[in-house]
Design a protein around this motif. Structure first.
Motif, short mmCIF file in Angstrom:
data_model
loop_
_atom_site.label_atom_id
_atom_site.label_comp_id
_atom_site.label_asym_id
_atom_site.label_seq_id
_atom_site.Cartn_x
_atom_site.Cartn_y
_atom_site.Cartn_z
N PHE A 60 -38.05 -36.41 -53.16
CA PHE A 60 -38.19 -36.19 -51.72
C PHE A 60 -37.58 -37.33 -50.92
O PHE A 60 -37.02 -37.12 -49.84
N SER A 61 -37.67 -38.56 -51.44
CA SER A 61 -37.03 -39.69 -50.76
C SER A 61 -35.52 -39.53 -50.75
O SER A 61 -34.85 -39.84 -49.76
N THR A 62 -34.97 -39.04 -51.87
CA THR A 62 -33.53 -38.83 -51.95
C THR A 62 -33.07 -37.79 -50.94
O THR A 62 -32.09 -37.99 -50.22
N LEU A 63 -33.77 -36.66 -50.91
CA LEU A 63 -33.39 -35.61 -49.97
C LEU A 63 -33.57 -36.06 -48.53
O LEU A 63 -32.73 -35.80 -47.66
N GLY A 64 -34.67 -36.76 -48.27
CA GLY A 64 -34.91 -37.21 -46.90
C GLY A 64 -33.90 -38.25 -46.46
O GLY A 64 -33.51 -38.28 -45.28
N LYS A 87 -22.03 -44.17 -47.77
CA LYS A 87 -21.30 -42.94 -48.09
C LYS A 87 -21.64 -41.84 -47.09
O LYS A 87 -22.21 -40.79 -47.44
N PRO A 88 -21.30 -42.02 -45.82
CA PRO A 88 -21.65 -41.03 -44.80
C PRO A 88 -20.95 -39.70 -45.02
O PRO A 88 -19.87 -39.63 -45.63
N GLN A 160 -24.02 -38.69 -48.48
CA GLN A 160 -23.77 -37.94 -49.68
C GLN A 160 -24.93 -38.15 -50.66
O GLN A 160 -25.54 -39.22 -50.72
N LEU A 161 -25.22 -37.12 -51.44
CA LEU A 161 -26.29 -37.26 -52.42
C LEU A 161 -25.98 -38.33 -53.45
O LEU A 161 -26.88 -39.00 -53.96
N GLY A 166 -29.67 -43.53 -56.51
CA GLY A 166 -30.51 -44.57 -57.10
C GLY A 166 -31.99 -44.29 -56.94
O GLY A 166 -32.80 -44.59 -57.83
N LEU A 167 -32.38 -43.70 -55.82
CA LEU A 167 -33.78 -43.36 -55.61
C LEU A 167 -34.24 -42.30 -56.60
O LEU A 167 -35.34 -42.38 -57.16
N LEU A 168 -33.35 -41.31 -56.83
CA LEU A 168 -33.70 -40.27 -57.79
C LEU A 168 -33.73 -40.82 -59.20
O LEU A 168 -34.57 -40.43 -60.02
N ALA A 169 -32.82 -41.75 -59.52
CA ALA A 169 -32.81 -42.35 -60.85
C ALA A 169 -34.10 -43.13 -61.09
O ALA A 169 -34.66 -43.11 -62.19
#
Length: 205
Positions: A60-64, A87-88, A160-161, A166-169
């Protein structure tokens, strides 16, 4: 004539029961207790839940973090703060296919440009599905003018995702590491406790 004979104190023998005699002597509980096995597996369950929570939080942090923070409608021009380290990216939310066009900057600096993404990316947040339109390239952090055209299209400036992976990792590491540690610890405790209890049963009283 009968004579009373009295025994001297040295001739008196008293037989008293041992004050500490117990019918349960020799039946002490076997140690270590099975409670240690139960506690170790409870710890495993706790770490499993914590790992799943860490992964969900990271997702959720990654998506947000990647979701558009600046949203505007087609035909509008906005000033946005962009940093190449983030990476906008430019996203669009539209219900049906339509033609869109965006321009970043005034065209005087060739380093300020919009490029189509190499891989299609979409993200859904709060019921809105955003599709990645362009990757925004800027030479340095600063404010830039952005304008987009598109009928009934909402545009958004996000990241960009790949820029927030790194948050998702970190969440994935929590999902794998914590339960693994808990499982190994519970397995070791179980083996050790059962082995020692088996040795204690075979030991002569």
């Amino acid at each position: 004539m009968h004579e009373n004979q009295t025994s001297s104190p040295a001739d008196v023998t008293l037989r008293m029961p041992h004050p500490f005699a117990s019918p349960y002597a020799g039946s002490l509980p076997i140690r270590p207790r099975l409670l240690w096995i139960l506690l170790s597996w409870v710890l495993f369950v706790v770490l499993l839940v914590a790992g799943a929570g860490g992964f969900t939080g990271g997702l959720f942090s990654t998506l947000g973090d990647a979701a558009p923070a600046t949203i505007f409608s087609g035909g509008q021009s906005v000033t946005v703060a962009l940093d190449p380290a983030d990476k906008p990216a430019i996203y669009a939310a539209v219900d049906q296919p339509t033609d869109v066009r965006c321009q970043l900057g005034d065209g005087a600096d060739p380093r300020v440009r919009l490029t189509p993404p190499a891989v299609s990316q979409t993200l859904t947040l709060n019921g809105t599905t955003w599709e990645l339109l362009f990757e925004a390239g800027v030479p340095e952090a600063g404010t830039y003018q952005l304008s987009c055209e598109g009928d009934e299209v909402r545009f958004g400036v996000g990241k960009q995702l790949t820029g927030v992976a790194g948050l998702l990792a970190g969440g994935a590491v929590a999902l794998l590491a914590l339960p693994t540690v808990g499982f190994l610890a519970a397995l070791i405790v179980t083996v050790v406790v059962l082995a020692r209890r088996s040795t204690a049963r075979r030991r002569p009283a």
